[in-house]
Design a protein around this motif. Structure first.
Motif, PDB file in Angstrom:
ATOM      1  N   ASP A 185     -24.447 -75.733  65.871  1.00 32.52           N
ATOM      2  CA  ASP A 185     -24.048 -75.353  64.520  1.00 32.52           C
ATOM      3  C   ASP A 185     -24.672 -74.021  64.122  1.00 32.52           C
ATOM      4  O   ASP A 185     -25.780 -73.676  64.542  1.00 32.52           O
ATOM      5  CB  ASP A 185     -24.508 -76.418  63.524  1.00 32.52           C
ATOM      6  CG  ASP A 185     -23.743 -77.718  63.667  1.00 32.52           C
ATOM      7  OD1 ASP A 185     -22.660 -77.700  64.286  1.00 32.52           O
ATOM      8  OD2 ASP A 185     -24.235 -78.745  63.168  1.00 32.52           O
ATOM      9  N   ILE A 186     -23.941 -73.287  63.303  1.00 31.02           N
ATOM     10  CA  ILE A 186     -24.447 -72.070  62.665  1.00 31.02           C
ATOM     11  C   ILE A 186     -24.515 -72.372  61.173  1.00 31.02           C
ATOM     12  O   ILE A 186     -23.491 -72.597  60.528  1.00 31.02           O
ATOM     13  CB  ILE A 186     -23.527 -70.868  62.921  1.00 31.02           C
ATOM     14  CG1 ILE A 186     -23.395 -70.597  64.421  1.00 31.02           C
ATOM     15  CG2 ILE A 186     -24.055 -69.634  62.192  1.00 31.02           C
ATOM     16  CD1 ILE A 186     -22.324 -69.573  64.766  1.00 31.02           C
ATOM     17  N   ARG A 187     -25.731 -72.409  60.635  1.00 34.92           N
ATOM     18  CA  ARG A 187     -25.915 -72.859  59.253  1.00 34.92           C
ATOM     19  C   ARG A 187     -26.108 -71.654  58.327  1.00 34.92           C
ATOM     20  O   ARG A 187     -27.090 -70.920  58.432  1.00 34.92           O
ATOM     21  CB  ARG A 187     -27.102 -73.819  59.167  1.00 34.92           C
ATOM     22  CG  ARG A 187     -26.885 -75.092  59.993  1.00 34.92           C
ATOM     23  CD  ARG A 187     -28.005 -76.083  59.812  1.00 34.92           C
ATOM     24  NE  ARG A 187     -29.266 -75.595  60.342  1.00 34.92           N
ATOM     25  CZ  ARG A 187     -29.650 -75.676  61.612  1.00 34.92           C
ATOM     26  NH1 ARG A 187     -28.842 -76.236  62.517  1.00 34.92           N
ATOM     27  NH2 ARG A 187     -30.819 -75.217  62.001  1.00 34.92           N
ATOM     28  N   LEU A 188     -25.164 -71.459  57.438  1.00 35.80           N
ATOM     29  CA  LEU A 188     -25.170 -70.349  56.500  1.00 35.80           C
ATOM     30  C   LEU A 188     -25.459 -70.856  55.091  1.00 35.80           C
ATOM     31  O   LEU A 188     -25.081 -71.969  54.728  1.00 35.80           O
ATOM     32  CB  LEU A 188     -23.819 -69.621  56.493  1.00 35.80           C
ATOM     33  CG  LEU A 188     -23.275 -69.115  57.833  1.00 35.80           C
ATOM     34  CD1 LEU A 188     -21.954 -68.383  57.614  1.00 35.80           C
ATOM     35  CD2 LEU A 188     -24.275 -68.211  58.529  1.00 35.80           C
ATOM     36  N   LEU A 189     -26.123 -70.017  54.309  1.00 34.97           N
ATOM     37  CA  LEU A 189     -26.405 -70.330  52.907  1.00 34.97           C
ATOM     38  C   LEU A 189     -25.938 -69.158  52.052  1.00 34.97           C
ATOM     39  O   LEU A 189     -26.280 -68.004  52.327  1.00 34.97           O
ATOM     40  CB  LEU A 189     -27.903 -70.567  52.707  1.00 34.97           C
ATOM     41  CG  LEU A 189     -28.382 -70.757  51.259  1.00 34.97           C
ATOM     42  CD1 LEU A 189     -27.760 -72.004  50.640  1.00 34.97           C
ATOM     43  CD2 LEU A 189     -29.915 -70.842  51.217  1.00 34.97           C
ATOM     44  N   VAL A 190     -25.165 -69.454  51.027  1.00 34.62           N
ATOM     45  CA  VAL A 190     -24.697 -68.444  50.076  1.00 34.62           C
ATOM     46  C   VAL A 190     -25.307 -68.772  48.721  1.00 34.62           C
ATOM     47  O   VAL A 190     -25.067 -69.855  48.169  1.00 34.62           O
ATOM     48  CB  VAL A 190     -23.162 -68.433  49.967  1.00 34.62           C
ATOM     49  CG1 VAL A 190     -22.709 -67.402  48.934  1.00 34.62           C
ATOM     50  CG2 VAL A 190     -22.528 -68.139  51.323  1.00 34.62           C
ATOM     51  N   ILE A 191     -26.123 -67.858  48.209  1.00 38.13           N
ATOM     52  CA  ILE A 191     -26.725 -68.045  46.885  1.00 38.13           C
ATOM     53  C   ILE A 191     -26.559 -66.767  46.078  1.00 38.13           C
ATOM     54  O   ILE A 191     -26.758 -65.672  46.591  1.00 38.13           O
ATOM     55  CB  ILE A 191     -28.223 -68.448  46.966  1.00 38.13           C
ATOM     56  CG1 ILE A 191     -28.994 -67.529  47.924  1.00 38.13           C
ATOM     57  CG2 ILE A 191     -28.374 -69.898  47.380  1.00 38.13           C
ATOM     58  CD1 ILE A 191     -30.485 -67.804  47.958  1.00 38.13           C
ATOM     59  N   ASP A 229     -15.738 -71.809  39.704  1.00 41.16           N
ATOM     60  CA  ASP A 229     -15.280 -71.433  41.036  1.00 41.16           C
ATOM     61  C   ASP A 229     -15.454 -72.533  42.080  1.00 41.16           C
ATOM     62  O   ASP A 229     -14.953 -72.406  43.207  1.00 41.16           O
ATOM     63  CB  ASP A 229     -16.033 -70.185  41.527  1.00 41.16           C
ATOM     64  CG  ASP A 229     -15.724 -68.953  40.698  1.00 41.16           C
ATOM     65  OD1 ASP A 229     -14.597 -68.869  40.183  1.00 41.16           O
ATOM     66  OD2 ASP A 229     -16.611 -68.086  40.576  1.00 41.16           O
ATOM     67  N   VAL A 230     -16.167 -73.589  41.738  1.00 37.45           N
ATOM     68  CA  VAL A 230     -16.539 -74.592  42.739  1.00 37.45           C
ATOM     69  C   VAL A 230     -15.312 -75.176  43.442  1.00 37.45           C
ATOM     70  O   VAL A 230     -15.263 -75.232  44.682  1.00 37.45           O
ATOM     71  CB  VAL A 230     -17.386 -75.718  42.097  1.00 37.45           C
ATOM     72  CG1 VAL A 230     -17.501 -76.916  43.048  1.00 37.45           C
ATOM     73  CG2 VAL A 230     -18.781 -75.202  41.758  1.00 37.45           C
ATOM     74  N   GLN A 247     -21.701 -76.329  45.430  1.00 35.18           N
ATOM     75  CA  GLN A 247     -22.163 -76.820  44.139  1.00 35.18           C
ATOM     76  C   GLN A 247     -22.532 -75.638  43.262  1.00 35.18           C
ATOM     77  O   GLN A 247     -22.784 -74.534  43.763  1.00 35.18           O
ATOM     78  CB  GLN A 247     -23.395 -77.723  44.309  1.00 35.18           C
ATOM     79  CG  GLN A 247     -23.137 -78.997  45.093  1.00 35.18           C
ATOM     80  CD  GLN A 247     -24.403 -79.819  45.329  1.00 35.18           C
ATOM     81  OE1 GLN A 247     -24.423 -80.729  46.156  1.00 35.18           O
ATOM     82  NE2 GLN A 247     -25.471 -79.497  44.621  1.00 35.18           N
ATOM     83  N   SER A 248     -22.610 -75.888  41.974  1.00 32.02           N
ATOM     84  CA  SER A 248     -23.023 -74.834  41.054  1.00 32.02           C
ATOM     85  C   SER A 248     -24.536 -74.758  40.926  1.00 32.02           C
ATOM     86  O   SER A 248     -25.070 -73.768  40.414  1.00 32.02           O
ATOM     87  CB  SER A 248     -22.405 -75.064  39.674  1.00 32.02           C
ATOM     88  OG  SER A 248     -22.853 -76.295  39.130  1.00 32.02           O
ATOM     89  N   TYR A 249     -25.211 -75.781  41.381  1.00 31.33           N
ATOM     90  CA  TYR A 249     -26.669 -75.828  41.239  1.00 31.33           C
ATOM     91  C   TYR A 249     -27.261 -76.674  42.355  1.00 31.33           C
ATOM     92  O   TYR A 249     -26.725 -77.720  42.713  1.00 31.33           O
ATOM     93  CB  TYR A 249     -27.039 -76.427  39.876  1.00 31.33           C
ATOM     94  CG  TYR A 249     -28.519 -76.613  39.657  1.00 31.33           C
ATOM     95  CD1 TYR A 249     -29.330 -75.525  39.362  1.00 31.33           C
ATOM     96  CD2 TYR A 249     -29.106 -77.872  39.752  1.00 31.33           C
ATOM     97  CE1 TYR A 249     -30.687 -75.683  39.162  1.00 31.33           C
ATOM     98  CE2 TYR A 249     -30.462 -78.040  39.543  1.00 31.33           C
ATOM     99  CZ  TYR A 249     -31.253 -76.949  39.248  1.00 31.33           C
ATOM    100  OH  TYR A 249     -32.591 -77.113  39.052  1.00 31.33           O
TER     101      TYR A 249
END
Length: 368
Positions: A185-191, A229-230, A247-249
């Motif tokens: 897996d390639i785990r990405l985080l968008v914040i 936008d969720v 999620q929004s939070y």
């Protein structure tokens, strides 16, 4: 320092001000000092910072821009809040006031200066904010997160402390970075900051959808989006067959950073400080309308150190992001080197350094 102090921290508006205040508050309360947070309604609404702190919420408006009427209203707001804080300080005089920048710190520091209460300022960004520029020359110490911060008044006395990160983040900082080798897996985080970012929700799902199948099928993404936008972001990922959590939070950003291998984010001060502490490489998209373009300056520090890559909003498109991701995800050594570079610029004891300065100022005042 053995004697108990009453210390006031002024922060609010964004998580970028509140997070370092929380980190310093934890150290000071651990030294048995009494800490009061003064914030505004926006700071009071941030759900994951200083939730258990004693606090005083300023009732006046925090609007600082606009035309003549707005400027007059802002001036009235500052005067009203300053008088409010003076009354508070006359009831219980603080040993030290610490301003973390932003609107709430201005009336608090003005009240401290008018009453002869010593104050310390902390700047999180690579460019000194407007309030800190205004008040820096009379501060006992202007604590900087970065050595070569811009727009620092020449008469200000400065010390470099780094940007304090929350205790949870510093505790996780020693855990090794997992490079996405092979076919796992390639785990990405968008914040996108405390409320997500529209541009990230517009561009990232489309860029991932355009990746080759062998890459796209390996991606698992966690994405913070604005409330409105969720659902559309979820639908975009589902249509592309990409495993996703949107999620929004998120309650525990530290755990998300620990698990991810690449972050796509804004470049607010607390975000880049936490990325550095955790050693997480990042593609950073500075907020174009940020005051004095400080997010570009923050991101530039990271990029020059080799910890991440800057993509300005005007160049942040489906095509450019897809191209960048293909490059990074097919050459994991680039991510590993960026992780090492991130850790190299982290300052994990920043909260302790700033707390020591605060205590030292209080001691000097008591002995004067």
């Amino acid at each position: 320092m053995s004697s108990k102090l009453h210390i006031v921290l002024a922060a609010g508006g964004t998580g970028g001000h509140m997070m370092p205040a929380e980190a310093v508050s934890d150290v000071l309360t651990g030294h048995d000092h009494d800490v009061l947070l003064i914030t505004d309604s926006r700071g009071d609404a941030i759900r994951n910072a200083m939730v258990d702190a004693n606090r005083h919420v300023l009732k006046a408006s925090s609007h600082m821009g606009g035309g003549l009427a707005a400027k007059v209203g802002s001036l009235y707001s500052v005067i009203k809040s300053t008088l409010q804080v003076r009354a508070l300080f006359n009831k219980r005089r603080p040993a030290v006031v610490v301003g973390f920048g932003g609107y709430p710190s201005l009336p608090v520091v003005l009240a401290a200066r008018s009453l002869g209460v010593p104050y310390v300022l902390h700047e999180q960004n690579a460019v000194l904010g407007r309030v800190n520029r205004l008040m820096a020359e009379n501060a006992r110490v202007l604590a900087l997160s970065l050595e070569h911060s811009q727009r620092v008044p020449k008469a200000a006395y400065t010390e470099v402390t780094g940007n304090p990160v929350r205790h949870l983040i510093s505790k996780l900082s020693n855990i090794a970075y997992s490079v996405p080798f092979g076919f796992g897996d390639i785990r990405l985080l968008v914040i996108g900051g405390s409320q997500g970012a529209r541009i990230l929700s517009d561009v990232v799902p489309a860029a991932l959808a355009s990746l080759p199948e062998d890459l796209r099928s390996r991606i698992e993404i966690t994405h913070q989006a604005r409330d409105e936008d969720v659902e559309r972001v979820k639908a975009a990922y589902a249509a592309s067959g990409i495993a996703h959590t949107v999620q929004s939070y998120f309650d525990d950003v530290g755990a998300l950073l620990l698990r991810c291998q690449l972050v796509i984010c804004r470049s607010g001060a607390s975000t880049v400080a936490e990325l550095s502490a955790m050693g997480r490489p990042a593609i950073m998209v500075p907020l174009a309308i940020a005051a004095d373009d400080h997010q570009s300056a923050n991101a530039g520090v990271i990029e020059r150190a080799g910890g991440g890559w800057v993509m300005q909003e005007e160049n942040f498109t489906q095509e450019t992001l897809s191209e960048k991701l293909q490059l990074l995800l097919t050459d994991p050594s680039m991510l590993r080197d960026a992780s090492d570079a991130m850790r190299g610029i982290a300052c994990l004891d920043a909260a302790e350094r700033l707390a020591a300065i605060i205590e030292s100022v209080a001691l000097e005042e008591a002995e004067a």
